[in-house]
Design a protein around this motif. Structure first.
Motif, short mmCIF file in Angstrom:
data_model
loop_
_atom_site.label_atom_id
_atom_site.label_comp_id
_atom_site.label_asym_id
_atom_site.label_seq_id
_atom_site.Cartn_x
_atom_site.Cartn_y
_atom_site.Cartn_z
N ILE A 107 63.79 -17.25 13.59
CA ILE A 107 62.30 -17.39 13.00
C ILE A 107 61.09 -17.48 14.06
CG2 ILE A 107 61.75 -19.40 11.83
CD1 ILE A 107 64.06 -20.46 11.78
N PRO A 108 60.36 -16.12 14.36
CA PRO A 108 58.86 -16.23 13.89
C PRO A 108 57.80 -17.91 13.82
CG PRO A 108 58.77 -14.83 11.91
CD PRO A 108 60.10 -15.13 12.19
N ASP A 109 57.59 -18.09 14.80
CA ASP A 109 56.81 -18.62 14.62
C ASP A 109 55.51 -18.98 13.72
OD1 ASP A 109 56.99 -19.60 17.19
OD2 ASP A 109 55.34 -19.48 18.19
N GLU A 110 55.20 -18.14 12.59
CA GLU A 110 53.80 -18.16 11.75
C GLU A 110 54.79 -19.08 10.48
OE1 GLU A 110 55.23 -13.71 12.47
OE2 GLU A 110 54.51 -15.42 13.00
N LEU A 111 56.15 -18.14 10.68
CA LEU A 111 57.75 -19.00 9.41
C LEU A 111 57.45 -19.93 9.46
CD1 LEU A 111 58.45 -16.79 7.46
CD2 LEU A 111 60.77 -16.49 8.43
N ARG A 112 57.82 -20.50 10.85
CA ARG A 112 57.42 -21.71 11.31
C ARG A 112 56.75 -22.41 10.31
NH1 ARG A 112 61.72 -23.43 15.09
NH2 ARG A 112 62.97 -21.45 15.98
N GLU A 113 55.67 -22.05 10.71
CA GLU A 113 54.23 -23.02 10.03
C GLU A 113 54.51 -22.66 8.42
OE1 GLU A 113 52.24 -25.40 12.49
OE2 GLU A 113 53.54 -24.08 13.42
N ASP A 114 54.87 -22.36 7.82
CA ASP A 114 54.49 -21.79 6.47
C ASP A 114 55.85 -23.27 5.97
OD1 ASP A 114 54.90 -20.99 3.67
OD2 ASP A 114 55.09 -18.94 4.59
N GLU A 115 55.15 -23.76 4.97
CA GLU A 115 54.96 -24.51 4.36
C GLU A 115 56.36 -24.02 3.46
OE1 GLU A 115 54.31 -28.43 4.16
OE2 GLU A 115 52.77 -27.29 6.02
N LYS A 116 56.40 -23.04 2.44
CA LYS A 116 57.59 -22.79 2.11
C LYS A 116 58.11 -23.33 2.85
CE LYS A 116 55.35 -19.61 -0.09
NZ LYS A 116 54.98 -18.42 -0.68
N GLY A 123 66.01 -28.43 8.37
CA GLY A 123 67.62 -27.81 8.08
C GLY A 123 68.02 -27.45 9.60
N LEU A 124 68.21 -26.31 9.08
CA LEU A 124 69.48 -25.15 10.65
C LEU A 124 68.63 -26.01 11.35
CD1 LEU A 124 67.72 -22.12 9.89
CD2 LEU A 124 70.02 -22.09 8.74
N GLU A 125 67.76 -26.69 12.15
CA GLU A 125 67.42 -26.90 13.16
C GLU A 125 68.59 -28.60 13.42
OE1 GLU A 125 63.56 -27.62 13.44
OE2 GLU A 125 63.42 -25.74 14.87
N ALA A 126 68.19 -29.29 12.21
CA ALA A 126 69.38 -30.60 12.26
C ALA A 126 70.66 -29.90 12.28
CB ALA A 126 69.32 -31.12 11.10
N THR A 127 70.59 -28.59 11.92
CA THR A 127 72.54 -28.22 11.62
C THR A 127 73.19 -27.88 13.43
OG1 THR A 127 71.98 -27.31 9.77
CG2 THR A 127 74.49 -26.79 11.13
N GLY A 128 71.97 -27.39 13.85
CA GLY A 128 72.31 -27.19 15.39
C GLY A 128 72.22 -28.49 16.85
N ARG A 129 71.84 -28.88 15.63
CA ARG A 129 71.91 -30.46 16.94
C ARG A 129 72.77 -31.24 16.22
NH1 ARG A 129 66.63 -30.50 15.67
NH2 ARG A 129 66.72 -32.24 13.73
N GLU A 130 73.62 -31.47 15.27
CA GLU A 130 75.02 -31.85 14.45
C GLU A 130 76.19 -30.85 15.33
OE1 GLU A 130 76.41 -34.40 12.73
OE2 GLU A 130 74.71 -34.45 12.96
N ILE A 131 76.02 -29.85 16.11
CA ILE A 131 77.29 -28.99 16.36
C ILE A 131 76.77 -29.53 17.59
CG2 ILE A 131 77.68 -26.58 17.32
CD1 ILE A 131 76.80 -25.88 14.31
N VAL A 132 76.18 -29.83 18.03
CA VAL A 132 75.43 -30.02 20.13
C VAL A 132 76.46 -31.35 20.13
CG1 VAL A 132 75.15 -30.45 21.62
CG2 VAL A 132 74.29 -28.36 20.49
#
Length: 198
Positions: A107-116, A123-132
């Motif tokens: 995921i590029p940085d500009e997409l991370r900053e995009d409100e959409k 959600g993806l980051e939370a899923t990654g943390r939950e797996i860990v």
């Protein structure tokens, strides 16, 4: 006739003389030895019985030791079965964790900053943390790689990378994360190892 009478008298007097001679001897010395044989055979029997008892005691001790060893082995197997029951499932789920990690890295940085897309990324980051967190709960930990010395028991070298920035044999790149479950290797880390620059 007189000769026969004399012989009878001699026998009689001999018999009387023998009885008189034996009169002062204790009775236990006059036994014919049959009792001694019985005593000896009784003593032999006692020795045999003691030997049999010692053998039986030894057999019981061996049986108890074997039973204890079997119990310990079964308890160890039961503990291993419960400790490593998730191994097959964990191996299968590692590829899901890998794909999620690759998706987050892509995921590029500009997409991370995009409100959409902020909600999707979160959600993806939370899923990654939950797996860990779930991995840690079940004793599944990542294998340390970058900066470590190559350990063939935990790492699998894929390439040698010429560099002066690290000692030869040091891991400088990780292509795929490795994992252990408790003290067993689940999957080796795929790594690139430093070598002397030409």
């Amino acid at each position: 006739m007189n000769g026969e009478k004399t012989d009878d008298m001699d026998k009689e007097s001999l018999s009387e003389a023998a009885e008189a001679e034996l009169a002062g001897v204790p009775e236990d010395m006059l036994d014919d030895g049959a009792e001694d044989d019985e005593t000896v055979s009784d003593a032999d029997r006692v020795v045999e019985l003691e030997e049999e008892l010692a053998e039986a005691k030894q057999a019981v001790l061996y049986a108890k030791a074997e039973e204890q060893n079997t119990r310990r082995r079964l308890e160890q197997e039961k503990q291993n079965a419960s400790s490593y029951a998730a191994t097959g499932f964990a191996r299968d789920i590692l590829s899901v964790a890998d794909n999620l990690e690759r998706a987050l890295d892509a995921i590029p940085d500009e997409l991370r900053e995009d409100e959409k897309f902020k909600g999707l990324v979160a959600g993806l980051e939370a899923t990654g943390r939950e797996i860990v967190t779930i991995f840690a709960k079940h004793g599944i930990e990542p294998v340390e790689a970058i900066g470590e010395e190559l350990d063939p028991n935990r790492h699998q070298a894929m390439v040698e990378i010429p560099t002066d920035d690290a000692e030869p044999g040091t891991i400088v790149q990780q292509m795929q994360r490795g994992y252990v479950i408790k003290d067993r290797l689940l999957r080796p880390a795929l790594v690139g190892v430093a070598k002397k620059a030409d």
